[in-house]
Design a protein around this motif. Structure first.
Motif, PDB file in Angstrom:
ATOM      1  N   ILE A 181       0.869  -1.182   0.000  1.00  0.00           N
ATOM      2  CA  ILE A 181       0.000   0.000   0.000  1.00  0.00           C
ATOM      3  C   ILE A 181       0.905   1.231   0.000  1.00  0.00           C
ATOM      4  O   ILE A 181       1.645   1.447   0.967  1.00  0.00           O
ATOM      5  CB  ILE A 181      -0.867   0.002   1.276  1.00  0.00           C
ATOM      6  N   HIS A 182       0.878   2.023  -1.069  1.00  0.00           N
ATOM      7  CA  HIS A 182       1.765   3.193  -1.029  1.00  0.00           C
ATOM      8  C   HIS A 182       1.133   4.346  -0.279  1.00  0.00           C
ATOM      9  O   HIS A 182      -0.075   4.547  -0.326  1.00  0.00           O
ATOM     10  CB  HIS A 182       2.282   3.610  -2.411  1.00  0.00           C
ATOM     11  N   SER A 183       2.008   5.067   0.428  1.00  0.00           N
ATOM     12  CA  SER A 183       1.576   6.284   1.094  1.00  0.00           C
ATOM     13  C   SER A 183       2.524   7.371   0.598  1.00  0.00           C
ATOM     14  O   SER A 183       3.668   7.462   1.035  1.00  0.00           O
ATOM     15  CB  SER A 183       1.687   6.121   2.605  1.00  0.00           C
ATOM     16  N   VAL A 184       2.056   8.115  -0.386  1.00  0.00           N
ATOM     17  CA  VAL A 184       2.906   9.118  -1.009  1.00  0.00           C
ATOM     18  C   VAL A 184       2.752  10.426  -0.244  1.00  0.00           C
ATOM     19  O   VAL A 184       1.627  10.860   0.029  1.00  0.00           O
ATOM     20  CB  VAL A 184       2.537   9.290  -2.494  1.00  0.00           C
ATOM     21  N   VAL A 185       3.872  11.027   0.101  1.00  0.00           N
ATOM     22  CA  VAL A 185       3.844  12.306   0.814  1.00  0.00           C
ATOM     23  C   VAL A 185       4.381  13.369  -0.142  1.00  0.00           C
ATOM     24  O   VAL A 185       5.489  13.222  -0.681  1.00  0.00           O
ATOM     25  CB  VAL A 185       4.696  12.225   2.104  1.00  0.00           C
ATOM     26  N   GLU A 277     -11.231  -5.151  -3.225  1.00  0.00           N
ATOM     27  CA  GLU A 277     -11.327  -4.296  -2.039  1.00  0.00           C
ATOM     28  C   GLU A 277     -10.021  -4.193  -1.244  1.00  0.00           C
ATOM     29  O   GLU A 277     -10.002  -3.588  -0.174  1.00  0.00           O
ATOM     30  CB  GLU A 277     -12.467  -4.771  -1.137  1.00  0.00           C
ATOM     31  N   ASP A 278      -8.941  -4.775  -1.726  1.00  0.00           N
ATOM     32  CA  ASP A 278      -7.667  -4.593  -1.028  1.00  0.00           C
ATOM     33  C   ASP A 278      -7.210  -3.142  -1.188  1.00  0.00           C
ATOM     34  O   ASP A 278      -7.333  -2.566  -2.283  1.00  0.00           O
ATOM     35  CB  ASP A 278      -6.592  -5.522  -1.612  1.00  0.00           C
ATOM     36  N   PRO A 279      -6.648  -2.546  -0.139  1.00  0.00           N
ATOM     37  CA  PRO A 279      -6.197  -1.155  -0.258  1.00  0.00           C
ATOM     38  C   PRO A 279      -5.120  -1.004  -1.341  1.00  0.00           C
ATOM     39  O   PRO A 279      -4.224  -1.848  -1.443  1.00  0.00           O
ATOM     40  CB  PRO A 279      -5.612  -0.846   1.108  1.00  0.00           C
ATOM     41  N   LEU A 280      -5.250   0.054  -2.125  1.00  0.00           N
ATOM     42  CA  LEU A 280      -4.227   0.372  -3.129  1.00  0.00           C
ATOM     43  C   LEU A 280      -3.272   1.419  -2.548  1.00  0.00           C
ATOM     44  O   LEU A 280      -2.072   1.345  -2.711  1.00  0.00           O
ATOM     45  CB  LEU A 280      -4.905   0.887  -4.401  1.00  0.00           C
ATOM     46  N   PHE A 281      -3.870   2.420  -1.886  1.00  0.00           N
ATOM     47  CA  PHE A 281      -2.995   3.440  -1.286  1.00  0.00           C
ATOM     48  C   PHE A 281      -3.662   4.184  -0.144  1.00  0.00           C
ATOM     49  O   PHE A 281      -4.874   4.132   0.036  1.00  0.00           O
ATOM     50  CB  PHE A 281      -2.494   4.434  -2.336  1.00  0.00           C
ATOM     51  N   ILE A 282      -2.786   4.868   0.598  1.00  0.00           N
ATOM     52  CA  ILE A 282      -3.210   5.799   1.648  1.00  0.00           C
ATOM     53  C   ILE A 282      -2.739   7.165   1.179  1.00  0.00           C
ATOM     54  O   ILE A 282      -1.634   7.285   0.642  1.00  0.00           O
ATOM     55  CB  ILE A 282      -2.508   5.504   2.988  1.00  0.00           C
ATOM     56  N   GLY A 287      -8.074  17.832   7.531  1.00  0.00           N
ATOM     57  CA  GLY A 287      -9.486  17.928   7.882  1.00  0.00           C
ATOM     58  C   GLY A 287      -9.682  19.065   8.844  1.00  0.00           C
ATOM     59  O   GLY A 287      -8.816  19.927   8.969  1.00  0.00           O
ATOM     60  N   SER A 288     -10.814  19.057   9.553  1.00  0.00           N
ATOM     61  CA  SER A 288     -11.053  20.207  10.411  1.00  0.00           C
ATOM     62  C   SER A 288     -10.358  20.082  11.768  1.00  0.00           C
ATOM     63  O   SER A 288     -10.378  21.013  12.534  1.00  0.00           O
ATOM     64  CB  SER A 288     -12.546  20.470  10.564  1.00  0.00           C
ATOM     65  N   THR A 289      -9.737  18.967  12.047  1.00  0.00           N
ATOM     66  CA  THR A 289      -8.925  18.932  13.269  1.00  0.00           C
ATOM     67  C   THR A 289      -7.454  18.845  12.876  1.00  0.00           C
ATOM     68  O   THR A 289      -7.130  18.676  11.707  1.00  0.00           O
ATOM     69  CB  THR A 289      -9.288  17.727  14.161  1.00  0.00           C
ATOM     70  N   GLY A 290      -6.586  18.941  13.864  1.00  0.00           N
ATOM     71  CA  GLY A 290      -5.160  19.076  13.598  1.00  0.00           C
ATOM     72  C   GLY A 290      -4.504  17.912  12.874  1.00  0.00           C
ATOM     73  O   GLY A 290      -3.692  18.103  11.986  1.00  0.00           O
ATOM     74  N   LYS A 291      -4.884  16.688  13.224  1.00  0.00           N
ATOM     75  CA  LYS A 291      -4.138  15.543  12.720  1.00  0.00           C
ATOM     76  C   LYS A 291      -4.590  15.187  11.299  1.00  0.00           C
ATOM     77  O   LYS A 291      -5.789  15.020  11.055  1.00  0.00           O
ATOM     78  CB  LYS A 291      -4.434  14.372  13.669  1.00  0.00           C
ATOM     79  N   PRO A 292      -3.637  15.078  10.359  1.00  0.00           N
ATOM     80  CA  PRO A 292      -4.068  14.718   9.003  1.00  0.00           C
ATOM     81  C   PRO A 292      -4.667  13.310   8.948  1.00  0.00           C
ATOM     82  O   PRO A 292      -4.325  12.449   9.753  1.00  0.00           O
ATOM     83  CB  PRO A 292      -2.780  14.788   8.179  1.00  0.00           C
ATOM     84  N   LYS A 293      -5.580  13.140   7.998  1.00  0.00           N
ATOM     85  CA  LYS A 293      -6.289  11.865   7.889  1.00  0.00           C
ATOM     86  C   LYS A 293      -5.698  11.011   6.780  1.00  0.00           C
ATOM     87  O   LYS A 293      -5.525  11.491   5.668  1.00  0.00           O
ATOM     88  CB  LYS A 293      -7.753  12.123   7.514  1.00  0.00           C
ATOM     89  N   GLY A 294      -5.452   9.754   7.066  1.00  0.00           N
ATOM     90  CA  GLY A 294      -4.945   8.837   6.049  1.00  0.00           C
ATOM     91  C   GLY A 294      -6.106   8.231   5.280  1.00  0.00           C
ATOM     92  O   GLY A 294      -6.671   7.211   5.662  1.00  0.00           O
ATOM     93  N   VAL A 295      -6.465   8.881   4.174  1.00  0.00           N
ATOM     94  CA  VAL A 295      -7.604   8.426   3.372  1.00  0.00           C
ATOM     95  C   VAL A 295      -7.196   7.144   2.628  1.00  0.00           C
ATOM     96  O   VAL A 295      -6.153   7.109   1.981  1.00  0.00           O
ATOM     97  CB  VAL A 295      -7.993   9.543   2.375  1.00  0.00           C
ATOM     98  N   VAL A 296      -8.024   6.112   2.738  1.00  0.00           N
ATOM     99  CA  VAL A 296      -7.674   4.827   2.124  1.00  0.00           C
ATOM    100  C   VAL A 296      -8.523   4.552   0.883  1.00  0.00           C
ATOM    101  O   VAL A 296      -9.760   4.599   0.943  1.00  0.00           O
ATOM    102  CB  VAL A 296      -7.881   3.659   3.125  1.00  0.00           C
ATOM    103  N   HIS A 297      -7.857   4.283  -0.226  1.00  0.00           N
ATOM    104  CA  HIS A 297      -8.562   3.884  -1.449  1.00  0.00           C
ATOM    105  C   HIS A 297      -8.239   2.432  -1.770  1.00  0.00           C
ATOM    106  O   HIS A 297      -7.115   1.977  -1.560  1.00  0.00           O
ATOM    107  CB  HIS A 297      -8.172   4.789  -2.618  1.00  0.00           C
ATOM    108  N   THR A 298      -9.244   1.741  -2.313  1.00  0.00           N
ATOM    109  CA  THR A 298      -9.049   0.330  -2.637  1.00  0.00           C
ATOM    110  C   THR A 298      -8.841   0.160  -4.144  1.00  0.00           C
ATOM    111  O   THR A 298      -8.808   1.143  -4.891  1.00  0.00           O
ATOM    112  CB  THR A 298     -10.219  -0.513  -2.108  1.00  0.00           C
TER     113      THR A 298
END
Ligand code: WT7
Length: 675
Positions: A181-185, A277-282, A287-298
């Motif tokens: 699962i790639h998490s590109v920053v 339905e296996d995750p492809l990436f994060i 969002g409206s609170t401080g911590k960024p959200k790791g959105v998951v796509h399949t």
């Protein structure tokens, strides 16, 4: 009532209407409406699944499905969709098995190995090159095998922090190939932001480069990584692409050169069989609170929507050369540089530079040089180029262009008209596309070939999308012309499935605000023709040059400064960047500074935000104040501050809920002093 202005409609771009190819949808709005109605009707899910023009008796039992027409499956799916918004368990194409990298590369490499997969337009115009599908396959396999040799397995996360080079595409697809699962920053993020994103998804392996090149400048990518990794205990291998070849710090045992490792492994890697339905990436978003959200796509649903929106929203045909100028670090790059065009076997573009390097003619030079047919950019870039003057376009042949896209924020009509007239030469279709990281692919856009355009409106839903406007206070639907909160009422295949390791937050953010609907966080209006106009975010999200920032995130960054007691951040309309960040800061009483050195303190605070988040989040203005307007329960009343800065002090409304009314006067005074 709607406050959408009366607008002049623009006919379908003549290069699409009478173009060299027949548009996929057309010739008019009626044709779109008929198909859209089917796609959202009772058997709407079948639109995604079915192959058009197949007799309907054949459909229900057959697996000759649209998903099959577009994607190659190792094992066909049986169930088109299950789950609901209310339950937050949406799944598409269950039982189906496929591999994203196979769909994006192998099948095109075998059908047309020498076709250009990627036009790599390097920072220096002379240094780019084209990469064919067979070359891309080789590189993807090599990197996939390297990752395997580092112990990466199906289901593991891999973080990617790479500049805009074509190798980044290979890195994404190498992960997909082995089921990682790639998490590109985004490579503009600071070391601290990178650190937090790596730690959130706990990746052991990071892919990066020695340095980056952008606009003639060198970016110390690896140095930022080294800084971040001081606090990422889980990372034990770093694969480093050699982009510039300059001397960099290398940690023995941890850091490995991409080109050296690639030499050691075989040239073919069997793609892993993945469930739809296996995750492809994060992908992390604010969002409206401080911590960024790791959105998951399949995998299956995302890939299908990516491909079909490229096909219909951009009316892409074989032989086209698609260029999306976004960065691969954002969702626009994921979907419209990589997964959408490549799934269709279209030539895509990786543009490493900036719109103004070496001159404001760079984009147009690039269009002419490669004969690009599609150009997808953001209003902020269009405004910048408009300001530079249209003489920069005059000596270039732009007649290959058919469709021009815009994304990221509302496009003002001046910018739209300029784009249409000077870039499109009044012959292209201009598509204003509305969507989000969480939607995975385009939700609203006028389809070329079918819909006359209106400058500033994203207009109509894509197939399968059923937007509704909801009255914020009551949750009632707004029917006909009017304004409300934009929600989506039908699940579509590329909806984010969860927030990484925080499903409760997923439900709270998107599903619970208006039960039964997906909540976008934007407000919108509907005009007499039923077209939708996006107004902007109604939560604490600011949109600066199409970059999504949360007020809370910037406030947290400011508070990390040793002298800051409290901070309030607001978004203020800006001619160039759409919105700009304005910060109001209260210093701790023990922190001594005199108003004579306020300028240097302000600079320090701006640097603080650049350091914690990244340069793109830097406040345009910082005001040092003694107090902030708050409710009696202590909530900062940002809307009051926003109105004062926006010059609407006469419309502050009822101030009886402000705990200390003198705070309002202080802000007014501070703002007027600084103007
Ligand atoms: C937010 C999503 C996925 C696109 C890139 C940004 C705003 C996006 C438009 C548009 C008006 C737009 C919305 C949305 N937005 N496109 N065409 N017109 N506003 O993705 O970072 O997830 O941001 O961008 O406010 O909610 P993102």
């Amino acid at each position: 009532m709607t406050d959408a202005p009366v607008v002049q409609k623009h006919p379908i771009g003549s290069r699409v209407a009478k173009g060299h190819v027949k548009p996929h949808v057309g010739p008019d709005r009626k044709a779109y409406e008929e198909e859209h109605t089917q796609s959202v009707g009772e058997r709407g899910d079948e639109w995604w699944a079915k192959r058009r023009l197949t007799p309907s008796f054949f459909l229900s039992s057959s697996l000759l499905q649209k998903a099959n027409e577009t994607l190659s499956w190792y094992r066909p799916f049986q169930t088109v969709r299950s789950g609901s918004f209310a339950q937050g368990n949406i799944a598409w194409f269950l039982e189906g098995e496929l591999n994203a990298s196979y769909n994006c590369v192998d099948r095109h490499a075998s059908a047309s190995p020498d076709k250009t997969a990627i036009v790599y337009e390097a920072d220096e115009p002379s240094q780019g090159r084209n990469i064919t599908y067979s070359e891309l396959l080789l590189e993807v396999c090599k990197v996939a095998n390297v990752l395997k040799s580092l112990g990466v397995k199906k289901g593991d996360t891999v973080s990617v922090y790479l500049p805009m080079t074509w190798h980044a595409v290979a890195a994404f697809l190498a992960c997909a190939r082995i089921g990682a699962i790639h998490s590109v920053v985004f490579a503009g993020f600071s070391a601290e932001s990178l650190r937090d994103r790596i730690n959130d998804c706990q990746s052991r392996v990071l892919i990066t480069s020695d340095e980056g090149k952008r606009g003639g400048k060198t970016i110390a990518t690896k140095a930022i990584v080294d800084q971040a990794l001081k606090e990422c205990p889980v990372v034990d291998k770093v694969l480093v692409l050699r982009r510039t070849g300059n001397e960099i710090n290398f940690v023995d045992g941890r850091d490995l050169w991409w080109h050296e490792e690639a030499e050691k492994v075989s040239s073919y890697c069997v793609p892993e069989t993945m469930n739809s339905e296996d995750p492809l990436f994060i992908l992390y978003t604010s969002g409206s609170t401080g911590k960024p959200k790791g959105v998951v796509h399949t995998t299956g649903g995302y890939l299908l929507c990516a491909a079909l929106t490229v096909k219909y929203v951009f009316d892409v045909h074989p032989g086209d050369k698609f260029a999306c100028m976004a960065d691969i670090g954002w969702i626009t790059g994921h979907t419209y540089i990589i997964y959408g065009p490549l799934t269709l076997g279209t030539t895509t573009t990786v543009f490493e530079s900036t719109p103004v390097y070496p001159s404001p003619a760079r984009y147009w030079e690039t269009v002419e040089k490669h004969g690009l047919t599609h150009f997808y950019s953001a209003p902020t870039a269009i405004r910048l180029l408009r300001q530079q003057g249209h003489h920069h376009l005059q000596s270039f042949t732009l007649s290959t262009l058919r469709v021009l896209g815009s994304v990221g924020e509302p496009i003002n009509s001046e910018a739209w008209e300029w784009y249409n007239e000077h870039v499109g030469q009044n012959e292209c279709s201009v598509v204003d596309t509305f969507w989000q990281t969480e939607t995975g692919s385009i939700v609203l856009a006028p389809l070329p070939g079918a819909i006359e355009t209106k400058p500033g409106a994203a207009q109509v839903p894509f197939f399968g999308q059923a937007p509704v406007l909801v009255e914020a206070a009551t949750g009632e639907l707004v029917e006909g012309p009017g304004e409300g909160v934009l929600c989506l009422s039908k699940p579509w295949p590329s909806i984010a499935r969860t927030i990484w390791k925080d499903h409760a937050r997923y439900l709270d953010t998107y599903m619970n605000p208006y039960p039964g609907y997906f909540y976008t966080g934007d407000s919108a209006s509907r005009d007499e023709d039923g077209d939708i106009w996006i107004k902007g975010r109604i939560d604490d999200v600011i949109n600066v040059s199409g970059h999504r920032l949360s007020t809370a995130e910037i406030e947290s960054a400011l508070i990390l400064h040793k002298g800051v007691a409290e901070a309030a951040v607001i978004g203020i309309g800006d001619d160039m960047t759409g919105q700009a960040v304005h910060a109001f800061v209260i210093m701790k009483p023990e922190f001594s500074y005199s108003s004579s050195n306020e300028t240097s303190l302000v600079k320090e605070l701006i640097i603080q935000v650049r350091k914690v988040i990244g340069p793109f989040a830097a406040p345009k203005k910082v005001y040092i104040v003694g107090n902030l307007p708050k409710t009696r329960s202590g909530k900062i009343m940002r809307h009051i501050i926003r109105k004062i800065v926006a010059g609407e002090s006469d419309q502050l409304g009822d101030l009886s809920t402000v705990a200390e009314p003198s705070a309002v006067d202080q802000i007014k005074q501070k703002v007027s002093e600084s103007q």
